[in-house]
Enzyme design. Sequence first.
Site, PDB file in Angstrom:
ATOM      1  N   THR A 167      -0.233   2.803   1.347  1.00 15.11           N
ATOM      2  CA  THR A 167       0.401   1.526   1.682  1.00 15.11           C
ATOM      3  C   THR A 167      -0.340   0.847   2.823  1.00 15.11           C
ATOM      4  OG1 THR A 167       2.557   2.295   0.906  1.00 15.11           O
ATOM      5  CG2 THR A 167       2.548   0.442   2.424  1.00 15.11           C
ATOM      6  N   ASP A 168      -0.786   1.614   3.800  1.00 16.43           N
ATOM      7  CA  ASP A 168      -1.590   1.057   4.885  1.00 16.43           C
ATOM      8  C   ASP A 168      -2.892   0.467   4.349  1.00 16.43           C
ATOM      9  OD1 ASP A 168      -0.139   1.320   7.254  1.00 16.43           O
ATOM     10  OD2 ASP A 168      -0.752   3.383   7.563  1.00 16.43           O
TER      11      ASP A 168
END
Length: 387
Positions: A167-168
């Site tokens: 997600t980062d």
Amino acid sequence: MGVLSGIRVVDFTRVVAGPYCTMLLGDLGAEVIKIEQPGKGDDTRSWGPPFVGGESAYFLSVNRNKKSVCLDLNNEDDLKVVHRLVAESDVVIENFRSGVMERFGLGYEDWHERHPRLIYCSISGYGRSGPYKDRAGYDVIVSAMGGLMGITGTPEGEPVKTGVALTDVITGLNAFSAIQTALYHRERSGQGQRLDVSLLSAELAALINAASSYLIAGEVPQPQSSAHGSIVPYQAFRAADGYIVIGAANDKLFHKLCLALAHPEWATDERFRINAERVKNREALISLIEDALQAESVATWEPRLAQAGIAVGPVNRMDQVFQDPQVMHSQQVVSLAHPTAGDVRLVGPAVNYSLTPAEITSPPPLLGEHTQEIIKSYCDPSQPDDS
């Protein structure tokens, strides 16, 4: 001279999403000035082991092509330096909690009238407004709340996160493309703008078919290990000595797979003839394929199926990944001379540009390595503060 040569980025970010974004900007030639807390620096500097030469492998992975400047925003003189630096820069990127940058006179509203060409990118967990705007947002938390963890893992198993902070990374890529788009818009209009990128929004956009299955059909996707909800066969199978992933994403490829496995009768079986029927009869077909694969090793099946035109690959450990002939051919692993860690091997840029190649020109910086250089070059405190 990279395509972004002459673009100065003041980077107030830490951990992964922001640093990943600014690393990519640095790869294309932007001057990235990483503002770090004196004596501590980016959180990932302490995330280890492993450490090499006093630096964490985690920090080294996302901070090449940057200059580290240690400045304390709570110190009046240091804050003046920061203000001068912002006044002479093209891009500001930050991932503080809501209100922190404003407290130091560094918010977008503090700057956009006197510096209208400034591009200001904020990365947060959940966005700058709404009920969660003040929450801290880490990859694993947002991946749970945003649904990614809910479709990852095995049926009936415990929650499983992805092997890296995906997600980062997705958020960093969104911020990277947004900043480039804003730079292009500025070239046409002369105007900078604000960019608001959140982990939650980036993850929602990345849910693609899992989200549409729910929004359109009301189906709640479940974890399916390595399998695919809409395509069969498309998953990992156990061979005689390990796992191999096979993707027969259409009926033609499935027919080729049947021939390669010496079971042409599966291709005409009404249970398996078309993909929709294969999905309905998933368990029966998967059992048959796995039984056939048990006869040979992964090393035997992979070239045989690839030769037949099937998408196939082994489930590799990390040591096997970097011994793979295609990975070695890509020359994407680069060696950098680091001042304390010696020769450091890292994965380089993913995109090959024919005219404007990305380049690694400097290793990840030591904490505060460029503080005096930057102050002297751009922010001499003896000069009047005209910001």
